[in-house]
Design an enzyme around this catalytic site. Structure first.
Site, short mmCIF file in Angstrom:
data_model
loop_
_atom_site.label_atom_id
_atom_site.label_comp_id
_atom_site.label_asym_id
_atom_site.label_seq_id
_atom_site.Cartn_x
_atom_site.Cartn_y
_atom_site.Cartn_z
N GLU A 30 0.99 -1.28 -0.12
CA GLU A 30 0.03 -0.07 0.12
C GLU A 30 0.65 1.28 -0.07
OE1 GLU A 30 -2.85 -0.47 3.47
OE2 GLU A 30 -4.11 -1.67 1.89
N GLU A 77 -5.27 -8.51 -1.75
CA GLU A 77 -5.82 -8.21 -0.30
C GLU A 77 -7.49 -8.05 -0.55
OE1 GLU A 77 -4.55 -5.70 2.95
OE2 GLU A 77 -2.58 -6.09 2.57
C1 BG6 Z 1 -4.54 -3.24 4.52
C2 BG6 Z 1 -3.18 -3.77 5.02
O1 BG6 Z 1 -4.61 -1.72 4.95
O2 BG6 Z 1 -5.72 -3.84 5.13
C3 BG6 Z 1 -3.22 -4.96 6.19
O3 BG6 Z 1 -2.40 -4.13 3.90
C4 BG6 Z 1 -4.41 -4.84 6.81
O4 BG6 Z 1 -1.68 -4.80 6.84
C5 BG6 Z 1 -5.65 -5.05 6.06
O5 BG6 Z 1 -4.20 -5.84 7.84
C6 BG6 Z 1 -6.93 -4.83 6.88
O6 BG6 Z 1 -6.80 -3.64 7.47
P1 BG6 Z 1 -7.09 -3.98 9.15
O7 BG6 Z 1 -7.02 -2.64 9.78
O8 BG6 Z 1 -8.57 -4.30 9.42
O9 BG6 Z 1 -6.33 -4.76 9.61
#
Ligand code: BG6
Length: 502
Positions: free
Chosen positions: A210, A399
């Site tokens: 990111e 993701e």
């Molecule tokens: C993304 C990141 O922002 O979202 C991850 O690359 C992160 O590291 C994922 O875990 C989910 O976000 P969160 O804050 O719910 O863990």
């Protein structure tokens, strides 16, 4: 509210990558084992949906304190403060969910689901404890050798992030993180070591997780302890140059290597048909896509250069930086995408409050989880079309997933129908983009295979995995693993190449 209509069924090509994603700082643990040095996240406390995580720090004359890490806001430690471990704070990264000692068991679970890809990050300071040591820590290298060998046993291809917010602490304390140009060669040195060492075991790489986190959370994205606009701009520039140098190097080391960009993508919708709302959406998109315009598109966009001029931002740059950026863009564009955001210049009924939707308003057509993230059934199709139209580079969803307060039943089950419903709509949306719109997509790695610590809040209770891990927000629990209902559902999805989503 709109549900997703599921009439047609699609499937994905046989060589499509299906898997799950993770990050060392949230998953691995073993923070002081095997010669590892500290990283940025090792000094970040736990938080919650309402309470930000905090950076703990010390000054040279012994003063200590904490500074909240708020999303999308200015971040700055007091002058002279350096991030450091303090007594009486809980740091969730220290044990994560202990992949360090459970990797065999976890990779076996992944294999059981049929994964042919596993995304993980290398803990930079496990390999170079100070970030820029001349010689690597052999024990650190050996750990990932064991992990990659275990993956190979099951035909699982690793997708490796070089830096998922894990800037070594020593680099932050000596150089102030990515604002210093020295970071470029330091990063290339690190990439050189790991790409040579893991040659033949790893061919898919991502440089910075990111990369636009530099603006949203500069401490995480750039190891910046002063997140001023000037430092964020310089930090981004240094990462762009580093990324191009690493693309060049990766191709020289092994022609099979492919290096991707990784962008945090959100769809933005205007709340009203007022053109002023549409302009706001355009601006928000530019802020996000600036990063892919440079790293994948190969050039600085005019809107950003104008903005720098207006704000008096001066980059410490060299003419050859721009040649490198143009000549060695990312080979593919990967992104995270969880949700969409609604923006308006008008009064709206309700504000959205998630860290991913700072400043936005609630979308009346969508449902939200307890952390303020909307479930948007069409967001992946929108994201994929948007990014393909702009860059014409292969895409990769690295993701996407649903954070939820899963409950383990007495007989050790987790009935996560809500996650299955979320994923069904997301995968359907991705399949529409590929089958209806013809978008070239390399794979889908859901966040996350196994439960891990939330990045935004440092909690355990915001769970994402197909496998439940017995651990709570304060680090209590047996760390035992229990497959959730979604585990068997995803297994079926993969076995049918994405056709059976029931
Ligand atoms: C993304 C990141 O922002 O979202 C991850 O690359 C992160 O590291 C994922 O875990 C989910 O976000 P969160 O804050 O719910 O863990």
């Amino acid at each position: 509210k709109k549900g997703k209509i599921m009439t047609k069924t699609y499937s994905m090509p046989k060589d499509f990558y299906w898997g799950g994603a993770s990050a060392a700082n949230q998953y691995e643990g073993g923070y002081n084992e095997g010669g590892k040095g500290l990283n940025a996240i090792d000094v970040l406390t736990n938080g919650s949906a309402t309470e930000p995580r905090k950076v703990t720090w010390k000054t040279n004359d012994g003063k200590t304190g904490v500074t909240p890490m708020t999303w999308g806001k200015e971040f700055k430690l007091p002058d002279g403060a350096k991030p450091a471990l303090l007594d009486n704070y809980y740091y969730p990264s220290h044990e994560g969910t202990d992949f360090y000692h459970h990797y065999k068991e976890d990779i076996k679970y992944m294999a059981e689901m049929g994964f042919n890809m596993f995304r993980l990050s290398l803990n930079w300071s496990r390999i170079l404890p100070n970030g820029d040591d001349q010689e690597p820590n052999e024990e650190g290298l050996a750990f990932y050798d064991k992990v990659f060998d275990e993956c190979a046993k099951y035909g699982i291809e690793p997708l490796v992030t070089l830096s998922h917010y894990e800037t070594p602490l020593s680099l932050i304390n000596r150089f102030g993180g990515w604002k210093d140009r020295k970071m470029i060669d330091i990063f290339v040195h690190y990439a050189d070591i790991v790409m040579n060492h893991y040659k033949g075991k790893v061919k898919y790489w991502l440089t910075f997780n990111e990369i636009n986190a530099m603006d949203m959370a500069p401490y995480m994205g750039g190891g910046l302890i002063d997140g001023s606009k000037q430092n964020r701009a310089q930090g981004a520039h240094n990462q762009f140059v580093a990324s191009s140098k690493v693309v060049k190097l990766a191709h020289e080391i092994d022609k099979n290597n492919q290096v991707g960009q990784m962008l945090a993508y959100s769809a933005y919708y205007p709340y009203t048909s007022d053109p002023a709302d549409q302009l706001l959406v355009m601006k928000a998109k530019q802020e996000m896509l600036f990063y892919s315009d440079v790293q994948t598109g190969g050039r600085y966009p005019e809107y950003r250069l104008k903005e720098y001029e207006r704000d008096g931002i001066k980059l410490d740059d060299r003419p050859e930086d721009y040649e490198l950026i143009k000549e060695y863009p990312a080979d593919f564009l990967s992104f995270s995408c969880y949700t969409s955001n609604v923006l308006t210049t008008h009064e709206a009924d309700a504000k959205a409050n998630g860290n991913m939707s700072a400043g936005g308003v609630k979308n009346p057509y969508l449902d939200y989880n307890a952390w303020g993230w909307a479930t948007d059934p069409d967001v992946l199709r929108i994201a994929l079309n948007d990014l393909w139209d702009r860059y014409h580079k292969p895409l990769f969803i690295v993701e996407n997933g649903l954070g939820w307060g899963d409950e383990l039943t007495e007989d050790h089950k987790v009935h996560d129908d809500y996650r299955i419903n979320y994923l069904r709509a997301q995968i359907k949306s991705m399949e529409e983009a590929v089958n209806e719109d013809g978008i070239p997509l390399m794979g889908y790695t859901m966040w996350s295979a196994i439960d891990l610590v939330s990045n935004g809040t440092g909690e355990m209770k915001k769970r994402y995995g197909f496998v439940y891990v017995d651990r709570d927000d304060m680090g209590n629990g047996s760390l035992k693993r229990y497959p959730k209902d979604s585990f068997n559902w995803y297994k079926k999805v993969i076995a049918s190449h994405g056709k059976d989503l029931d």
